[in-house]
Motif scaffolding. Structure first.
Motif: not given
Length: 507
Positions: A275-286, A338-345
């Motif tokens: 998963a990639v954050s909406s701003d594209g700065n962070v990637v999460a892998t499971g 499955c993954l979700f990542v958010s810099t805002e939250l």
């Protein structure tokens, strides 16, 4: 967040004169005793056309010409004199008792904002609800175009990604295709409105790069699908992230030429989702190793500086993602699905085959809480909104469960058949679901009620994406693409009321 209205920790807040203990905030009757309903209705009211068209009156009272003088008197907008800017000079006050009294007055009752405007604030221009057409008219979605055999060999389209005006497609044969996304704006080459008879145009255009097979090998125990792929953009460069490789790595593919530009291997087993954050700065892998790793995108300016490895040198500019993870998150007992990542939250949400959904903070990597499927079934997919709603799906019992990021259960529903894809609308108010049955179902992210349903055309839907214009692009089992859009002719300036979501039967 509605949680602030509830005394969920049962703090002793005192007892009223009639003997009633203080607890949760008392809500008006129209909230039906639900903090979630109270917040939802208030949010809809604040986003309504009535508020938008009268906002200038509020500005006049708080920051404008009605804050002081005769206009303030006529508007009954008068406050105690010390609350106004410049009314008292605390720095040069010699009477310390008077000074402390005024400071206490300000601390307890506040200050009037600085007066910014001395004349009437203009009314907002004509409303343009097209910014989120789905929010205003979810019932008016129609199939506008269909493109057959978009990728060679008539294989199922398993991934659709969107970056700016391009569509990224991947089929089950690992054939990558990048096409143009055509809109009225791109056709006319400028800004546009929908107030006239002009019909909107949305469609799939020509190839940006010709279809090509990605030169990688997937692990034998991996089922190729949406969870293995994600898109990201760094400056003007666009990339595709591909997981599931046999050597336990994930790869970064340039979308300008289809070349693999980086391969990262840190997990101890197959990487099963990304998963990639909406701003594209962070990637999460499971991974199948039950861990989640957090990575930062490299956004440094091009440099001649080199970073040495064992046998060769790589320029910093060749690093799309930093080679070492920022956090390694643990807590699951089975494969991460499955993954979700958010810099805002500041949140990372991970779902697993063990039936749990775990929340960690993004910045510190700190464990927050876990949510378990009611029957303990493995989780297959999840989506989350910027308002903190998380929907979990299990393909074992076809159930959908909505929770807040604070762990409160909000709603549950059952899907119509097995789902291949779940995507959020740009406004975050709706979730589109589709699967083998060929139907596309639009659900409210407030209640999971069905808002709209596409009956299907005999083709199983294998992938789905939502554009920033809030069109749906659906990929089918036979390699076709279906484009759905909102009938904007039904949305007139200032005359389209917001559609209220009405409950419908489970389906």
């Amino acid at each position: 967040m509605p949680e602030f209205l509830e005394n969920s920790n049962s703090y002793h807040l005192g007892i009223k004169q009639d003997g009633e203990p203080l607890g949760d905030v008392a809500l008006p009757p129209w909230a039906k005793g639900s903090p979630e309903e109270f917040i939802h209705i208030n949010r809809e009211a604040l986003e309504s056309e009535y508020v938008s068209s009268n906002l200038h009156h509020w500005i006049d009272l708080i920051f404008g010409y009605k804050q002081r003088g005769q206009p303030a008197v006529e508007a009954a907008n008068i406050f105690y004199y010390v609350t106004y800017e410049g009314a008292v000079d605390l720095e040069n006050m010699d009477d310390m008792i008077q000074k402390y009294a005024i400071e206490d007055q300000i601390a307890n009752f506040g200050q009037t904002p600085i007066q910014i405007f001395r004349v009437k604030h203009p009314r907002r221009g004509p409303p343009i609800p097209i910014a989120h057409p789905l929010y205003f008219a979810p019932q008016s979605i129609t199939l506008t175009s269909s493109v057959s055999s978009t990728i060679s060999h008539m294989s199922a389209v398993l991934f659709i990604g969107l970056l700016d005006n391009t569509i990224i497609l991947m089929n089950e044969g690992l054939i990558l295709s990048v096409k143009l996304w055509l809109t009225t704006r791109t056709q006319l080459g400028g800004n546009f409105t929908f107030s006239g008879p002009q019909e909107n145009f949305f469609g799939v255009g020509s190839d940006v790069i010709s279809p090509r097979k990605i030169g990688t090998f997937l692990a034998e125990n991996v089922k190729f699908g949406r969870q293995l792929l994600a898109t990201m953009q760094i400056n003007s460069d666009k990339y595709l992230i591909l997981c599931g490789n046999w050597e336990n790595s994930f790869q970064i593919i340039s979308l300008s030429d289809g070349r693999i530009v980086q391969s990262i291997r840190q997990h101890k087993d197959v990487v099963g989702c990304v998963a990639v954050s909406s701003d594209g700065n962070v990637v999460a892998t499971g991974s199948y190793d039950t861990t989640v790793m957090i990575w930062h995108a490299f956004r440094g300016r091009p440099s001649e500086k080199k970073m040495r490895t064992a046998n060769f040198e790589i320029s910093e500019n060749d690093h799309i993602i930093m080679e070492r993870p920022v956090h390694i998150l643990c807590g699951h007992d089975d494969i991460i699905t499955c993954l979700f990542v958010s810099t805002e939250l500041d949140i990372v949400v991970s779902g697993s085959k063990d039936g749990t959904c775990i929340f960690h903070t993004l910045r510190e990597g700190r464990y927050v809480r876990s949510i378990r499927h009611p029957s303990g079934f493995g989780l297959s997919k999840l989506v989350a909104t910027r308002h903190g709603r998380v929907v979990l799906y299990s393909e074992i019992d076809l159930s959908l469960h909505m929770h807040s990021i604070n762990g409160k259960h909000i709603a549950s529903a059952t899907s119509i058949g097995r789902l291949n894809c779940m995507e959020l609308s740009c406004c975050g108010e709706f979730m589109a679901c589709a699967g083998e049955h060929g139907q596309i179902v639009l659900r409210s992210m407030h209640s999971l009620d069905i808002v709209w349903k596409y009956p299907g055309a005999g083709k199983g839907i294998t992938s789905l994406a939502m554009t920033r214009e809030e069109c749906f692009i659906a990929g089918t089992k036979d390699g076709s693409l279906l484009v759905f859009s909102v009938e904007t002719a039904l949305i007139r300036r200032g005359s389209m009321p917001q559609t209220s979501v009405k409950p419908s039967g489970a389906g």
